[in-house]
Enzyme design. Sequence first.
Site, PDB file in Angstrom:
ATOM      1  N   HIS A 134      -3.532 -15.760  -8.382  1.00 52.00           N
ATOM      2  CA  HIS A 134      -4.732 -16.200  -7.669  1.00 52.00           C
ATOM      3  C   HIS A 134      -5.730 -17.028  -8.501  1.00 52.00           C
ATOM      4  O   HIS A 134      -6.884 -16.621  -8.674  1.00 52.00           O
ATOM      5  CB  HIS A 134      -5.448 -15.029  -6.983  1.00 52.00           C
ATOM      6  CG  HIS A 134      -5.552 -13.744  -7.764  1.00 52.00           C
ATOM      7  ND1 HIS A 134      -6.023 -13.680  -9.046  1.00 52.00           N
ATOM      8  CD2 HIS A 134      -5.256 -12.467  -7.406  1.00 52.00           C
ATOM      9  CE1 HIS A 134      -6.006 -12.426  -9.452  1.00 52.00           C
ATOM     10  NE2 HIS A 134      -5.538 -11.674  -8.468  1.00 52.00           N
ATOM     11  N   GLY A 167     -10.603  -7.322  -1.067  1.00 50.45           N
ATOM     12  CA  GLY A 167      -9.249  -7.656  -0.613  1.00 50.45           C
ATOM     13  C   GLY A 167      -9.228  -8.049   0.841  1.00 50.45           C
ATOM     14  O   GLY A 167     -10.005  -7.512   1.648  1.00 50.45           O
ATOM     15  N   HIS A 210      -7.485  -3.740   3.894  1.00 50.00           N
ATOM     16  CA  HIS A 210      -8.368  -2.575   3.911  1.00 50.00           C
ATOM     17  C   HIS A 210      -8.813  -2.417   5.355  1.00 50.00           C
ATOM     18  O   HIS A 210      -8.918  -3.410   6.083  1.00 50.00           O
ATOM     19  CB  HIS A 210      -9.602  -2.797   3.028  1.00 50.00           C
ATOM     20  CG  HIS A 210      -9.280  -2.960   1.570  1.00 50.00           C
ATOM     21  ND1 HIS A 210      -8.943  -1.902   0.758  1.00 50.00           N
ATOM     22  CD2 HIS A 210      -9.248  -4.065   0.784  1.00 50.00           C
ATOM     23  CE1 HIS A 210      -8.707  -2.347  -0.477  1.00 50.00           C
ATOM     24  NE2 HIS A 210      -8.883  -3.660  -0.486  1.00 50.00           N
ATOM     25  N   HIS A 268      -3.732 -10.606 -13.583  1.00 50.56           N
ATOM     26  CA  HIS A 268      -4.993 -10.646 -12.849  1.00 50.56           C
ATOM     27  C   HIS A 268      -6.018 -10.982 -13.923  1.00 50.56           C
ATOM     28  O   HIS A 268      -6.432 -10.115 -14.698  1.00 50.56           O
ATOM     29  CB  HIS A 268      -5.299  -9.300 -12.193  1.00 50.56           C
ATOM     30  CG  HIS A 268      -6.592  -9.308 -11.437  1.00 50.56           C
ATOM     31  ND1 HIS A 268      -6.676  -9.224 -10.078  1.00 50.56           N
ATOM     32  CD2 HIS A 268      -7.875  -9.443 -11.869  1.00 50.56           C
ATOM     33  CE1 HIS A 268      -7.943  -9.285  -9.700  1.00 50.56           C
ATOM     34  NE2 HIS A 268      -8.693  -9.425 -10.778  1.00 50.56           N
ATOM     35  N   ARG A 299       0.767  -1.254   0.000  1.00 56.11           N
ATOM     36  CA  ARG A 299       0.000   0.000   0.000  1.00 56.11           C
ATOM     37  C   ARG A 299       0.794   1.297   0.000  1.00 56.11           C
ATOM     38  O   ARG A 299       0.196   2.356   0.267  1.00 56.11           O
ATOM     39  CB  ARG A 299      -0.960   0.024   1.211  1.00 56.11           C
ATOM     40  CG  ARG A 299      -1.928  -1.139   1.293  1.00 56.11           C
ATOM     41  CD  ARG A 299      -2.863  -1.171   0.126  1.00 56.11           C
ATOM     42  NE  ARG A 299      -3.976  -2.123   0.301  1.00 56.11           N
ATOM     43  CZ  ARG A 299      -4.616  -2.677  -0.713  1.00 56.11           C
ATOM     44  NH1 ARG A 299      -4.264  -2.410  -1.961  1.00 56.11           N
ATOM     45  NH2 ARG A 299      -5.611  -3.502  -0.509  1.00 56.11           N
ATOM     46  N   ASP A 354      -1.814 -12.721  -1.636  1.00 62.35           N
ATOM     47  CA  ASP A 354      -2.609 -11.579  -2.084  1.00 62.35           C
ATOM     48  C   ASP A 354      -3.026 -10.735  -0.869  1.00 62.35           C
ATOM     49  O   ASP A 354      -4.182 -10.314  -0.746  1.00 62.35           O
ATOM     50  CB  ASP A 354      -3.841 -12.032  -2.883  1.00 62.35           C
ATOM     51  CG  ASP A 354      -4.415 -10.904  -3.733  1.00 62.35           C
ATOM     52  OD1 ASP A 354      -3.890  -9.778  -3.672  1.00 62.35           O
ATOM     53  OD2 ASP A 354      -5.400 -11.154  -4.452  1.00 62.35           O
ATOM     54  N   ASN A 402      -0.549  -1.469  -7.755  1.00 64.41           N
ATOM     55  CA  ASN A 402      -1.811  -0.699  -7.774  1.00 64.41           C
ATOM     56  C   ASN A 402      -1.856   0.283  -6.610  1.00 64.41           C
ATOM     57  O   ASN A 402      -2.734   0.229  -5.753  1.00 64.41           O
ATOM     58  CB  ASN A 402      -3.036  -1.639  -7.775  1.00 64.41           C
ATOM     59  CG  ASN A 402      -3.079  -2.572  -6.597  1.00 64.41           C
ATOM     60  OD1 ASN A 402      -2.039  -2.896  -6.010  1.00 64.41           O
ATOM     61  ND2 ASN A 402      -4.268  -3.019  -6.209  1.00 64.41           N
TER      62      ASN A 402
HETATM   63  O1  DOR Z   1      -9.218  -8.471  -3.810  1.00 61.40           O
HETATM   64  C1  DOR Z   1      -8.324  -7.833  -4.336  1.00 61.40           C
HETATM   65  N1  DOR Z   1      -7.719  -6.832  -3.675  1.00 61.40           N
HETATM   66  N2  DOR Z   1      -7.957  -8.138  -5.566  1.00 61.40           N
HETATM   67  C2  DOR Z   1      -7.132  -7.357  -6.268  1.00 61.40           C
HETATM   68  O2  DOR Z   1      -6.915  -7.611  -7.432  1.00 61.40           O
HETATM   69  C3  DOR Z   1      -6.535  -6.146  -5.664  1.00 61.40           C
HETATM   70  C4  DOR Z   1      -6.550  -6.232  -4.200  1.00 61.40           C
HETATM   71  C5  DOR Z   1      -6.312  -4.900  -3.550  1.00 61.40           C
HETATM   72  O3  DOR Z   1      -5.338  -4.228  -3.904  1.00 61.40           O
HETATM   73  O4  DOR Z   1      -7.064  -4.535  -2.660  1.00 61.40           O
HETATM   74 ZN    ZN Z   2      -3.432  -8.837  -5.598  1.00 60.09          ZN
END
Ligand code: DOR
Ligand code: ZN
Length: 396
Positions: free
Chosen positions: A213, A305, A290, A159, A38, A286, A68
Amino acid sequence: MLIKSYNNQNLDLDLPSSLNLNNLLALPALIDPHVHFRVPGGEHKEDWKTGAQAAIHGGVTTVFDMPNNTPAITTAEALRNKKQIIDEQLSEVEIPLHYYFYFGATPDNLEEIKKVKDEIIGIKLFMGSSTGNLLVDKRSNQEQIFKLAAELNLVVAVHAEDEIKIKMQKEKFKDNDSIKVHGLIRDRSVAASAVAQAIEMAEFYKTKLYVLHASTKEEVDLIREAKAKGVNVSAETTPHHLFLDSEAYAVLGSKAQMNPPLRTPEDQRALWAGIADGTIDTIGTDHAPHTLEEKARAYPDSPSGVPGIETSLPLLLSAYNKGKLSLEKLVAVMSGNAQKIFELPETNDWVIVDLNLEKEVRNEDLKTKCGWSPFAGWKLKGWPVATVLNGKVYNF
Ligand code: DOR
Ligand code: ZN
């Protein structure tokens, strides 16, 4: 001090005398080839101080971090900036975690990919949209990326979700705000069709493909078939897809929401079979934290996520204790195979585990900044008790 390793060697490690070595075993430290720590832009969910502590707590000493972020890591400059922040944060907590970067593909950043080719572990290609704004959904753009990656000898990690289908199904279910529609919008065909397309492109351009995944039986079948044909493809699955199914929404609500979604027990059996026969190469967590506050928003505003880096080893050790896989296989999918696929340098890092320790997953014990786990309350047998990184023992 001599400690036994999983393959019956005696290792001389400088371990604290408080550890009762009689019950303990050393495994190669884990490589987690899929984390979202993050930074930059999502520091309220995780940063590299908490992320590194969580990694060590989970027996992980090497991570591959996803692009991302905000801003997304799609330029050489953004990559350089991210690295600088990470190095500062890791030195602050004195955890010299080994890390590698995925670089985000966009429809028009081929020149940036060329610039960073020696600084990255691979290209991350979002064929379908997920958290953040990275997306390359046009086939012609995807083809260019596969072609360039083959020329530069870079892995393309996909992905694999089909954006056209996602959009169509979002429209179809737009009046239903139950969390359960998440799995109907991003249904199994969404994943299978994108994986089939990625395999076609990898075969045509002779690109090294890494399927992130994998969650469905169809994907496992496609990957098995592609491997048999000699396509250079490897595949990952996640602890949540192995241990949770779509029934979990009833108990966990949006804490069970991720992309790709949770599937059926039959898919889980296919994933385990894929691990057993070598179709699935790796387990990547993965780890996608959050905050609980964000997760508490009503679907579809709740983010996708789940965190996972601290629970993956105890989950897999519990599976070992139930006879679902051997220790050799566990070490292969959690460390050895990633090292081979991505040609990583050898480390002398270890995780010391107590195969008989039974303990409940408790949110209070976690180091991740988000402070929760979808596995909270699960009683697991087999836990890491210390991690050795660059000769230093982190005891917990
Ligand atoms: O569930 C997910 N969370 N899938 C993803 O592709 C991205 C990830 C995230 O960055 O929160
Ligand atoms: Zn991911």
